[in-house]
Design an enzyme around this catalytic site. Structure first.
Site, PDB file in Angstrom:
ATOM      1  CB  VAL A 240      -1.005   0.023   1.178  1.00  0.00           C
ATOM      2  CG1 VAL A 240      -1.981  -1.130   1.068  1.00  0.00           C
ATOM      3  CG2 VAL A 240      -0.304   0.004   2.522  1.00  0.00           C
ATOM      4  CB  SER A 241       4.471   1.762  -0.712  1.00  0.00           C
ATOM      5  OG  SER A 241       4.979   1.035   0.365  1.00  0.00           O
ATOM      6  CB  THR A 287       9.722  -4.616  -0.702  1.00  0.00           C
ATOM      7  OG1 THR A 287       9.231  -5.494   0.317  1.00  0.00           O
ATOM      8  CG2 THR A 287       9.006  -4.940  -2.006  1.00  0.00           C
ATOM      9  CE  LYS A 291      13.177  -4.453   2.640  1.00  0.00           C
ATOM     10  NZ  LYS A 291      12.363  -4.696   3.813  1.00  0.00           N
ATOM     11  N   GLY A 353      16.042 -12.410   6.205  1.00  0.00           N
ATOM     12  CA  GLY A 353      16.239 -11.522   5.051  1.00  0.00           C
ATOM     13  C   GLY A 353      16.533 -10.101   5.508  1.00  0.00           C
ATOM     14  CE1 TYR A 439       0.866  -3.134   3.654  1.00  0.00           C
ATOM     15  CE2 TYR A 439       3.079  -3.488   4.495  1.00  0.00           C
ATOM     16  CZ  TYR A 439       2.235  -3.156   3.470  1.00  0.00           C
ATOM     17  OH  TYR A 439       2.739  -2.867   2.234  1.00  0.00           O
ATOM     18  N   GLY A 460       2.282  -4.729  10.895  1.00  0.00           N
ATOM     19  CA  GLY A 460       3.414  -3.896  10.462  1.00  0.00           C
ATOM     20  C   GLY A 460       3.053  -2.536   9.883  1.00  0.00           C
TER      21      GLY A 460
HETATM   22  P1  NAP Z   1      13.502 -10.955   2.255  1.00  0.00           P
HETATM   23  O1  NAP Z   1      14.768 -10.219   2.372  1.00  0.00           O
HETATM   24  O2  NAP Z   1      13.175 -11.584   0.965  1.00  0.00           O
HETATM   25  O3  NAP Z   1      13.459 -12.089   3.391  1.00  0.00           O
HETATM   26  C1  NAP Z   1      12.372 -12.966   3.510  1.00  0.00           C
HETATM   27  C2  NAP Z   1      12.680 -13.994   4.572  1.00  0.00           C
HETATM   28  O4  NAP Z   1      11.507 -14.792   4.748  1.00  0.00           O
HETATM   29  C3  NAP Z   1      13.807 -14.946   4.183  1.00  0.00           C
HETATM   30  O5  NAP Z   1      14.542 -15.268   5.328  1.00  0.00           O
HETATM   31  C4  NAP Z   1      13.046 -16.171   3.663  1.00  0.00           C
HETATM   32  O6  NAP Z   1      13.764 -17.364   3.813  1.00  0.00           O
HETATM   33  C5  NAP Z   1      11.884 -16.167   4.630  1.00  0.00           C
HETATM   34  N1  NAP Z   1      10.759 -16.955   4.143  1.00  0.00           N
HETATM   35  C6  NAP Z   1      10.090 -16.797   2.982  1.00  0.00           C
HETATM   36  N2  NAP Z   1       9.108 -17.712   2.897  1.00  0.00           N
HETATM   37  C7  NAP Z   1       9.180 -18.468   4.030  1.00  0.00           C
HETATM   38  C8  NAP Z   1       8.447 -19.586   4.518  1.00  0.00           C
HETATM   39  N3  NAP Z   1       7.463 -20.113   3.811  1.00  0.00           N
HETATM   40  N4  NAP Z   1       8.798 -20.099   5.701  1.00  0.00           N
HETATM   41  C9  NAP Z   1       9.818 -19.592   6.399  1.00  0.00           C
HETATM   42  N5  NAP Z   1      10.558 -18.532   5.995  1.00  0.00           N
HETATM   43  C10 NAP Z   1      10.231 -17.972   4.812  1.00  0.00           C
HETATM   44  O7  NAP Z   1      12.255 -10.013   2.621  1.00  0.00           O
HETATM   45  P2  NAP Z   1      12.213  -8.819   3.688  1.00  0.00           P
HETATM   46  O8  NAP Z   1      12.441  -7.572   2.978  1.00  0.00           O
HETATM   47  O9  NAP Z   1      13.038  -9.201   4.842  1.00  0.00           O
HETATM   48  O10 NAP Z   1      10.650  -8.813   4.076  1.00  0.00           O
HETATM   49  C11 NAP Z   1      10.084  -9.860   4.844  1.00  0.00           C
HETATM   50  C12 NAP Z   1       8.601  -9.537   5.090  1.00  0.00           C
HETATM   51  O11 NAP Z   1       8.483  -8.394   5.932  1.00  0.00           O
HETATM   52  C13 NAP Z   1       7.837  -9.201   3.809  1.00  0.00           C
HETATM   53  O12 NAP Z   1       6.537  -9.717   3.902  1.00  0.00           O
HETATM   54  C14 NAP Z   1       7.788  -7.686   3.811  1.00  0.00           C
HETATM   55  O13 NAP Z   1       6.682  -7.168   3.105  1.00  0.00           O
HETATM   56  C15 NAP Z   1       7.671  -7.416   5.310  1.00  0.00           C
HETATM   57  N6  NAP Z   1       8.192  -6.079   5.636  1.00  0.00           N
HETATM   58  C16 NAP Z   1       7.328  -5.167   6.135  1.00  0.00           C
HETATM   59  C17 NAP Z   1       7.785  -3.926   6.472  1.00  0.00           C
HETATM   60  C18 NAP Z   1       6.846  -2.914   7.033  1.00  0.00           C
HETATM   61  O14 NAP Z   1       7.133  -1.726   6.969  1.00  0.00           O
HETATM   62  N7  NAP Z   1       5.752  -3.333   7.633  1.00  0.00           N
HETATM   63  C19 NAP Z   1       9.130  -3.580   6.270  1.00  0.00           C
HETATM   64  C20 NAP Z   1       9.987  -4.542   5.778  1.00  0.00           C
HETATM   65  C21 NAP Z   1       9.512  -5.793   5.457  1.00  0.00           C
HETATM   66  P3  NAP Z   1      14.721 -17.916   2.631  1.00  0.00           P
HETATM   67  O15 NAP Z   1      15.952 -17.045   2.651  1.00  0.00           O
HETATM   68  O16 NAP Z   1      14.953 -19.320   3.034  1.00  0.00           O
HETATM   69  O17 NAP Z   1      13.928 -17.782   1.362  1.00  0.00           O
END
Ligand code: NAP
Length: 494
Positions: A240-241, A287, A291, A353, A439, A460
């Site tokens: 929703v950014s 995102t 990152k 991540g 979120y 979030g």
């Molecule tokens: P990222 O760098 O791609 O990292 C994702 C992580 O989730 C990786 O460790 C991945 O593991 C793990 N993962 C994915 N599918 C999984 C599953 N089925 N079971 C267990 N682990 C799983 O992404 P990110 O930027 O860190 O973001 C992570 C989440 O946080 C996203 O949904 C993002 O939208 C949310 N977020 C929200 C905000 C906010 O402002 N509210 C800010 C940042 C992020 P692998 O490495 O093994 O694939």
């Protein structure tokens, strides 16, 4: 100079008259009458002349065939008759199709008194750069202006079209190259930088093609000082950014756009970032899953990016690409607004991540004892080692205990995600607080599990707003209206 063309989608001549008058009063340079979408009783010179007379300004006549994505199902002979009638009716421009109208294109190109010819071609699927470029070259040769449209499934395809456009523009060609759909929209937003001769837009609520901007928006975005921003990720549709950042732009009195840009991991490299810069983007949010990679593609890093090894905000400076991680401030604001952390509090971070890196950094700085759990123990150890924390593999085995703080840093629970939630109920106890960075939806599966164990749960959204506000400060050096950003994000989730 790019002509702003308003496509007129009306069934009757009176509708065409009304809509085109409005388009010119708003500032359109030209209108395109979509004859194929009109209720046509007789395809003859008299009808075409009446349509032409209804438009009080320069106009393009388009009789888009079904084959090329339009509504006209005329036979070859009837189409030719209709086009000949258009040629005699006083339109300034006529759209002829590279394939369906090949004979007519050859025949009339040599005649002296005729409208300007737009030779057009529409791909039904994305094609490679070479094919798109060859088609545009043929179109430019066949008409006075070449027009090619291609559906874009991701942002890198639209960037590819922008590169071709700039090349044609440098060679002085008259052309328009359009990326269709949401992912192609940057070819409309950044049309000035692309050097296109025309950009097609629509009257409110009446698009003639997928991804068309409405006339007012298109006119305002033609400005040189617009602020073009976007979110790169894969996927990006849950975000929703866009409404949130566009609310911030509007409240700051800035003209601009924020686009959701799907960039598949295999396509993310330095050149893609350079292409965004060349198109006039001021900055990007980053995102999942980019990152960490973007961190390695920047020339200069801010303190939070250096500390976490992840970048969620890119700013295009004159000659350098600056990266910072505003998740850190977003997460800090969200956590500080909810709890006070004491030194013996235990924190479980799920995922390894970019967001997990920020969570580990923030929680450790606030004094918590951090454990990182991830599918890959190696990745969990890598994040945990940043903060002298512990690492566990997912799924968590039976012996795992409960924690004071749990942060979900995986996309599991997002609207579009399937699969099992990686956080077992036993990590929650009465008094635990779960921060689910997801979120959308606002109440996630993990939050429901936590609450069933009498734990508190927060989604979030607050973090999103605070990280977004900090990104906005970096891009614009202006203080955003954070409340308006929050309202817009919540509104988009409803
Ligand atoms: P990222 O760098 O791609 O990292 C994702 C992580 O989730 C990786 O460790 C991945 O593991 C793990 N993962 C994915 N599918 C999984 C599953 N089925 N079971 C267990 N682990 C799983 O992404 P990110 O930027 O860190 O973001 C992570 C989440 O946080 C996203 O949904 C993002 O939208 C949310 N977020 C929200 C905000 C906010 O402002 N509210 C800010 C940042 C992020 P692998 O490495 O093994 O694939």
């Amino acid at each position: 100079m790019t002509f702003i063309v308003a496509s007129i989608v009306e069934r009757s001549i009176s509708g065409v008259s009304r809509s085109s008058k409005k388009a010119f009063s708003l500032g359109a340079d030209l209108v395109e009458v979509r004859l194929d979408l009109m209720e046509i009783d007789r395809v003859d010179a008299d009808f075409m002349a009446r349509v032409r007379m209804a438009v009080k300004g320069p106009a393009i006549a388009t009789l888009r065939s079904y084959k090329e994505g339009g509504a006209s199902r005329l036979t070859k002979a009837a189409r030719r008759k209709a086009l000949k009638a258009i040629l005699r009716s006083g339109f300034e421009y006529i759209d002829l199709e590279l394939e369906s109208d090949a004979d007519l294109l050859k025949e009339i190109k040599k005649t002296r008194t005729r409208p300007e010819i737009i030779a057009s071609s529409h791909f039904t699927r994305p094609v490679k750069a070479r094919e798109a470029e060859t088609r545009l070259r043929r179109a430019c040769k066949a008409g006075d202006i070449g027009k090619v449209a291609m559906p874009c499934e991701d942002a890198s395809q639209a960037l590819m079209l922008s590169v071709i456009s700039m090349k044609f523009s440098m060679n002085g060609e008259r052309f328009t190259l359009i990326g269709m759909g949401e992912q192609g929209q940057m070819t409309r937003v950044c049309v000035r930088q692309m050097g296109s001769s025309m950009v097609y837009c629509c009257m409110p609520g009446k698009p003639a093609a997928p991804g068309q901007l409405d006339l007012r928006t298109q006119l305002s975005l033609y400005r040189r000082d617009k602020v073009v921003l976007g979110l790169i990720g894969h996927p990006v549709s849950h975000s929703v950014s866009q409404p949130m950042q566009e609310a911030a732009l509007a409240r700051s009195g800035l003209i601009g756009a924020y686009l959701h840009l799907d960039v598949p991991p295999k396509n993310l490299d330095r050149e893609i970032l350079e292409r965004f810069r060349n198109l006039g983007f001021k900055g990007l949010n980053v995102t999942i899953p980019h990152k960490k990679n973007v961190h390695s593609l920047c020339d200069r890093l801010g303190p939070s990016a250096l500390a976490t090894g992840a970048v969620n905000t890119v700013k295009f400076e004159a000659s350098r690409i600056y990266g910072e991680n505003t998740d850190v401030i977003g997460l800090t604001r969200m956590i500080e607004g909810k709890i006070r952390i004491s030194p013996d509090d235990s924190a479980l971070i799920v995922g390894a991540g970019g967001a997990a890196r920020s969570a580990a950094y923030v929680l450790s700085h606030l004094g918590a004892d951090v454990t990182v759990a991830a599918r890959s123990l190696k990745k969990a150890k890598d994040v945990a080692s940043m903060v002298d924390g512990h690492a566990l593999p997912l799924p968590l085995e039976g012996k795992c205990h409960s924690y004071d703080i749990v942060v979900n840093c995986t996309p599991m629970g997002t609207k579009s995600s399937g699969g099992r939630i990686p956080i077992p109920a036993r990590v929650f106890k009465k008094g635990t607080i779960l921060f689910d960075l997801v979120y959308n939806p606002p109440m996630t599966k993990s939050m429901k599990i936590a609450m069933s164990r009498e734990a508190k749960a927060v989604n979030g959204l607050d973090m999103l707003v605070h990280q977004g506000a900090q990104s906005f400060r970096i891009w614009t050096s202006k203080e955003p209206d954070v409340k308006a950003m929050s309202r817009a994000a919540k509104g988009a989730l409803r």
